[in-house]
Design a protein around this motif. Structure first.
Motif, PDB file in Angstrom:
ATOM      1  N   ASN A  31       0.813  -1.224   0.000  1.00  0.00           N
ATOM      2  CA  ASN A  31       0.000   0.000   0.000  1.00  0.00           C
ATOM      3  C   ASN A  31       0.843   1.268   0.000  1.00  0.00           C
ATOM      4  O   ASN A  31       0.521   2.233  -0.693  1.00  0.00           O
ATOM      5  CB  ASN A  31      -0.980   0.000   1.168  1.00  0.00           C
ATOM      6  N   VAL A  32       1.938   1.273   0.758  1.00  0.00           N
ATOM      7  CA  VAL A  32       2.757   2.481   0.801  1.00  0.00           C
ATOM      8  C   VAL A  32       3.527   2.661  -0.504  1.00  0.00           C
ATOM      9  O   VAL A  32       3.700   3.793  -0.969  1.00  0.00           O
ATOM     10  CB  VAL A  32       3.674   2.519   2.047  1.00  0.00           C
ATOM     11  N   VAL A  33       3.974   1.584  -1.135  1.00  0.00           N
ATOM     12  CA  VAL A  33       4.627   1.706  -2.439  1.00  0.00           C
ATOM     13  C   VAL A  33       3.627   2.250  -3.461  1.00  0.00           C
ATOM     14  O   VAL A  33       3.952   3.145  -4.247  1.00  0.00           O
ATOM     15  CB  VAL A  33       5.234   0.358  -2.888  1.00  0.00           C
ATOM     16  N   LEU A  34       2.409   1.738  -3.433  1.00  0.00           N
ATOM     17  CA  LEU A  34       1.374   2.251  -4.343  1.00  0.00           C
ATOM     18  C   LEU A  34       1.082   3.725  -4.069  1.00  0.00           C
ATOM     19  O   LEU A  34       0.868   4.506  -5.003  1.00  0.00           O
ATOM     20  CB  LEU A  34       0.103   1.415  -4.233  1.00  0.00           C
ATOM     21  N   LYS A  35       1.106   4.111  -2.800  1.00  0.00           N
ATOM     22  CA  LYS A  35       0.899   5.521  -2.447  1.00  0.00           C
ATOM     23  C   LYS A  35       1.993   6.392  -3.058  1.00  0.00           C
ATOM     24  O   LYS A  35       1.709   7.431  -3.657  1.00  0.00           O
ATOM     25  CB  LYS A  35       0.878   5.698  -0.932  1.00  0.00           C
ATOM     26  N   LEU A  37       3.967   5.730  -5.651  1.00  0.00           N
ATOM     27  CA  LEU A  37       3.879   5.728  -7.114  1.00  0.00           C
ATOM     28  C   LEU A  37       2.664   6.507  -7.619  1.00  0.00           C
ATOM     29  O   LEU A  37       2.752   7.222  -8.620  1.00  0.00           O
ATOM     30  CB  LEU A  37       3.871   4.293  -7.636  1.00  0.00           C
ATOM     31  N   THR A  38       1.537   6.375  -6.937  1.00  0.00           N
ATOM     32  CA  THR A  38       0.332   7.113  -7.349  1.00  0.00           C
ATOM     33  C   THR A  38       0.519   8.605  -7.131  1.00  0.00           C
ATOM     34  O   THR A  38       0.121   9.424  -7.975  1.00  0.00           O
ATOM     35  CB  THR A  38      -0.902   6.582  -6.600  1.00  0.00           C
ATOM     36  N   GLU A  39       1.159   8.981  -6.031  1.00  0.00           N
ATOM     37  CA  GLU A  39       1.426  10.401  -5.792  1.00  0.00           C
ATOM     38  C   GLU A  39       2.344  10.964  -6.881  1.00  0.00           C
ATOM     39  O   GLU A  39       2.119  12.060  -7.393  1.00  0.00           O
ATOM     40  CB  GLU A  39       2.062  10.589  -4.410  1.00  0.00           C
ATOM     41  N   ALA A  40       3.361  10.192  -7.249  1.00  0.00           N
ATOM     42  CA  ALA A  40       4.263  10.630  -8.324  1.00  0.00           C
ATOM     43  C   ALA A  40       3.522  10.719  -9.651  1.00  0.00           C
ATOM     44  O   ALA A  40       3.719  11.672 -10.415  1.00  0.00           O
ATOM     45  CB  ALA A  40       5.449   9.668  -8.430  1.00  0.00           C
ATOM     46  N   ALA A  41       2.672   9.752  -9.940  1.00  0.00           N
ATOM     47  CA  ALA A  41       1.904   9.750 -11.187  1.00  0.00           C
ATOM     48  C   ALA A  41       0.951  10.942 -11.242  1.00  0.00           C
ATOM     49  O   ALA A  41       0.799  11.575 -12.293  1.00  0.00           O
ATOM     50  CB  ALA A  41       1.135   8.438 -11.334  1.00  0.00           C
ATOM     51  N   THR A  42       0.337  11.255 -10.128  1.00  0.00           N
ATOM     52  CA  THR A  42      -0.578  12.390 -10.051  1.00  0.00           C
ATOM     53  C   THR A  42       0.173  13.698 -10.305  1.00  0.00           C
ATOM     54  O   THR A  42      -0.282  14.568 -11.058  1.00  0.00           O
ATOM     55  CB  THR A  42      -1.278  12.422  -8.682  1.00  0.00           C
ATOM     56  N   TRP A  43       1.344  13.833  -9.694  1.00  0.00           N
ATOM     57  CA  TRP A  43       2.160  15.026  -9.892  1.00  0.00           C
ATOM     58  C   TRP A  43       2.612  15.129 -11.345  1.00  0.00           C
ATOM     59  O   TRP A  43       2.561  16.211 -11.946  1.00  0.00           O
ATOM     60  CB  TRP A  43       3.364  15.009  -8.950  1.00  0.00           C
ATOM     61  N   GLN A  44       3.064  14.006 -11.939  1.00  0.00           N
ATOM     62  CA  GLN A  44       3.489  14.011 -13.341  1.00  0.00           C
ATOM     63  C   GLN A  44       2.348  14.493 -14.241  1.00  0.00           C
ATOM     64  O   GLN A  44       2.560  15.315 -15.141  1.00  0.00           O
ATOM     65  CB  GLN A  44       3.932  12.615 -13.788  1.00  0.00           C
ATOM     66  N   TRP A  52       2.680   7.520 -15.840  1.00  0.00           N
ATOM     67  CA  TRP A  52       2.084   6.351 -15.199  1.00  0.00           C
ATOM     68  C   TRP A  52       0.595   6.590 -14.976  1.00  0.00           C
ATOM     69  O   TRP A  52       0.144   7.723 -14.798  1.00  0.00           O
ATOM     70  CB  TRP A  52       2.726   6.107 -13.850  1.00  0.00           C
ATOM     71  N   PRO A  53      -0.183   5.509 -14.956  1.00  0.00           N
ATOM     72  CA  PRO A  53      -1.617   5.664 -14.690  1.00  0.00           C
ATOM     73  C   PRO A  53      -1.877   6.032 -13.230  1.00  0.00           C
ATOM     74  O   PRO A  53      -1.064   5.760 -12.355  1.00  0.00           O
ATOM     75  CB  PRO A  53      -2.187   4.281 -15.016  1.00  0.00           C
ATOM     76  N   VAL A  54      -3.016   6.700 -13.022  1.00  0.00           N
ATOM     77  CA  VAL A  54      -3.487   7.054 -11.675  1.00  0.00           C
ATOM     78  C   VAL A  54      -4.820   6.370 -11.473  1.00  0.00           C
ATOM     79  O   VAL A  54      -5.724   6.562 -12.269  1.00  0.00           O
ATOM     80  CB  VAL A  54      -3.650   8.586 -11.528  1.00  0.00           C
ATOM     81  N   PRO A  55      -4.941   5.535 -10.434  1.00  0.00           N
ATOM     82  CA  PRO A  55      -3.902   5.128  -9.496  1.00  0.00           C
ATOM     83  C   PRO A  55      -2.916   4.169 -10.171  1.00  0.00           C
ATOM     84  O   PRO A  55      -3.237   3.536 -11.187  1.00  0.00           O
ATOM     85  CB  PRO A  55      -4.674   4.412  -8.389  1.00  0.00           C
TER      86      PRO A  55
END
Length: 191
Positions: A31-35, A37-44, A52-55
């Motif tokens: 869950n924390v790795v997904l958090k 990566l999803t935060e990075a994808a959202t920022w990108q 990367w896709p969100v989520p």
């Protein structure tokens, strides 16, 4: 999930007095790795560079964890970043088995700008050299000038550009134009 367990090899470093540890991720870190990566994808995506896709797809990280390729970067016991280190990569097909390949390099936004990406790449250099290999390779979207400049600053050199498609677990197949970059692994790769 935090990082209270032992260090993975020569994985400790200090930056700004913060104790950094890189260790192999396990299922409790999903869950924390997904958090991260999803935060990075959202920022990108907000920066106009949706990579990367969100989520971020859980299946990608789960499969990488099963292969023991995913690592977490921790400071004071809390996960603040992640990286995957693989020993082959189909995008680089036809290459000798002389490299390690980095994927999914990301840190939480509150920790960005601290040189943590460079720290994780230097760690990957050591792991690759310890495995008797010569090159650290990675790819990024060829159109992402900011990311390409970042890697150039870290002494990566462009090998070539290729066309590729997103992994099936990313959902809809997306065509990618990728820049394939590499650097020789050694102790002078941190600016």
């Amino acid at each position: 999930m935090g990082c209270d367990n032992q260090l993975m090899g020569a994985a400790a470093a200090n930056i700004d007095s913060g104790n950094l540890v890189i260790r192999r991720a396990n299922h409790t870190h999903l869950n924390v790795v997904l958090k991260v990566l999803t935060e990075a994808a959202t920022w990108q995506a907000a920066e106009g560079e949706a990579v990367w896709p969100v989520p971020f797809p859980s299946a990608t990280v789960q499969a990488s964890m099963v292969r023991h390729e995913t690592y977490v970067l921790c400071r004071s016991g809390a996960v603040i970043g992640t990286v995957a280190l693989c020993w082959d990569d189909p995008v680089w097909e036809g290459q000798l088995p002389d490299s390690g390949y980095v994927h999914r390099l990301a840190v939480l936004r509150h920790a960005s700008g601290e040189g943590l990406g460079a720290t994780m790449l230097a760690w990957a250099d050591r792991k690759i050299a310890d495995a008797g290999r010569t090159w650290l390779r990675l790819d990024c979207p060829a159109s992402n000038r900011r990311l390409r400049t970042y890697y150039e600053h870290l002494r990566f050199q462009l090998v070539r550009e290729v066309e590729g498609t997103s992994p099936p677990e990313f959902g809809a197949s997306v065509s990618w134009h990728l820049a394939l970059n590499q650097r020789h692994v050694n102790a002078t790769n941190v600016p």
